[in-house]
Design an enzyme around this catalytic site. Structure first.
Site, PDB file in Angstrom:
ATOM      1  N   ARG A 121       0.842  -1.193   0.000  1.00 31.59           N
ATOM      2  CA  ARG A 121       0.000   0.000   0.000  1.00 31.59           C
ATOM      3  C   ARG A 121       0.878   1.244   0.000  1.00 31.59           C
ATOM      4  O   ARG A 121       1.799   1.370   0.807  1.00 31.59           O
ATOM      5  CB  ARG A 121      -0.846  -0.049   1.279  1.00 31.59           C
ATOM      6  CG  ARG A 121      -1.995   0.872   1.342  1.00 31.59           C
ATOM      7  CD  ARG A 121      -2.659   0.568   2.677  1.00 31.59           C
ATOM      8  NE  ARG A 121      -2.818   1.788   3.431  1.00 31.59           N
ATOM      9  CZ  ARG A 121      -3.954   2.451   3.511  1.00 31.59           C
ATOM     10  NH1 ARG A 121      -5.015   1.983   2.900  1.00 31.59           N
ATOM     11  NH2 ARG A 121      -4.041   3.557   4.190  1.00 31.59           N
ATOM     12  N   THR A 125      -1.086   7.570  -1.340  1.00 38.01           N
ATOM     13  CA  THR A 125      -2.310   7.464  -2.150  1.00 38.01           C
ATOM     14  C   THR A 125      -3.275   6.406  -1.626  1.00 38.01           C
ATOM     15  O   THR A 125      -4.415   6.327  -2.075  1.00 38.01           O
ATOM     16  CB  THR A 125      -1.963   7.085  -3.595  1.00 38.01           C
ATOM     17  OG1 THR A 125      -1.376   5.774  -3.573  1.00 38.01           O
ATOM     18  CG2 THR A 125      -0.998   8.064  -4.231  1.00 38.01           C
ATOM     19  N   ASP A 219      -4.670 -13.909   9.175  1.00 34.43           N
ATOM     20  CA  ASP A 219      -3.619 -13.472   8.257  1.00 34.43           C
ATOM     21  C   ASP A 219      -2.797 -14.680   7.813  1.00 34.43           C
ATOM     22  O   ASP A 219      -2.080 -15.288   8.615  1.00 34.43           O
ATOM     23  CB  ASP A 219      -2.720 -12.435   8.944  1.00 34.43           C
ATOM     24  CG  ASP A 219      -1.737 -11.831   7.961  1.00 34.43           C
ATOM     25  OD1 ASP A 219      -0.915 -12.584   7.390  1.00 34.43           O
ATOM     26  OD2 ASP A 219      -1.795 -10.610   7.741  1.00 34.43           O
ATOM     27  N   ASP A 222       1.072 -14.479   8.330  1.00 36.33           N
ATOM     28  CA  ASP A 222       1.453 -14.605   9.746  1.00 36.33           C
ATOM     29  C   ASP A 222       1.379 -16.061  10.178  1.00 36.33           C
ATOM     30  O   ASP A 222       2.252 -16.560  10.869  1.00 36.33           O
ATOM     31  CB  ASP A 222       0.511 -13.790  10.639  1.00 36.33           C
ATOM     32  CG  ASP A 222       0.838 -12.314  10.586  1.00 36.33           C
ATOM     33  OD1 ASP A 222       1.817 -11.930   9.914  1.00 36.33           O
ATOM     34  OD2 ASP A 222       0.074 -11.519  11.188  1.00 36.33           O
TER      35      ASP A 222
END
Ligand code: URA
Length: 227
Positions: A121, A125, A219, A222
């Site tokens: 990410r 933005t 996740d 993870d």
């Protein structure tokens, strides 16, 4: 008491977009997914049972490749009219979690070339941004098995597909393999790249407010890398 039939009753889930395929919804697949969804499952079992599902996904992906007629002689001295795979493949994993699918791909396709894409990410933005790509030089001539275990919003996968297309890969030669998809992610993929085929183990209910798939498995990276 559990139903002993090999195939579950038809799954009443969201209707899939035309470019999406789900693995046969068998009791066995559900049992494998139940193990990896369980928060008590230790890391070694999470890896072992994920790898089993990944092999099923790869085998299903290979079903989508074109074949050519091929006749061989068997040891009985008789010909067998069969087929051989046409075209070469490669894998591309979306880091970090996609890397966890590489072993399963290698178990099915010996010495397969595997590229890597890192998308994160962009803090300015909030859009998925390409940070790194290492792809086979001749990727434009290959079928690509794109690997990412969880199709949540689809943001990273869409960015990865743009990168593949920029490198000359035809969208209809991309097979995106994931263990669990969200209906939102599948719709997003279809709206943007209807020719890319998406092959999922299971389609879950929806995304939560943090864009996690629910019920999901948490996740994936993870759980695979840290236990
Ligand atoms: N990535 C994950 O690992 N899990 C999710 O539920 C969504 C994205």
């Amino acid at each position: 008491m559990s139903n002993s039939a090999a195939v579950k009753a038809p799954v009443t889930g969201p209707k899939l977009p035309p470019n999406a395929t789900r693995l046969p919804q068998t009791q066995q697949l559900d049992a494998l997914l139940t193990i990896i969804r369980d928060k008590e499952t230790p890391r070694s079992d999470f890896i072992f049972y994920s790898d089993r599902i990944i092999r099923l996904l790869v085998e299903e992906g290979l079903n989508h490749l074109p074949t050519l007629e091929k006749t061989v002689m068997t040891p009985t001295g008789l010909p067998y009219k069969g087929v051989s795979f046409q075209g070469r493949i490669c894998g591309v994993s979306i880091l970090r979690a996609g890397e966890a699918m590489e072993a399963g791909l290698r178990e099915c396709c010996r010495s397969v070339r595997i590229g890597k894409i890192l998308i994160q990410r962009d803090e300015e933005t909030a859009q998925p941004k390409l940070f790194y790509a290492k792809l086979p030089e001749d990727i434009a001539e290959r079928w690509v098995l794109l690997l990412d275990p969880m199709l949540a919003t689809g943001g990273s996968a869409l960015r990865a597909i743009e990168v593949l297309i920029q490198h000359g890969v035809k969208p209809e030669r991309i097979l995106f393999l994931n263990l669990i998809a969200s209906p939102e992610g599948l719709d997003n993929m279809y709206r943007n790249f209807p020719q890319v085929r998406v092959i999922s183990g299971w389609v879950d209910e929806k995304l939560d407010e943090k864009s996690y798939i629910i019920p999901g498995l948490g996740d994936y990276g993870d759980r695979y890398y840290s236990g």
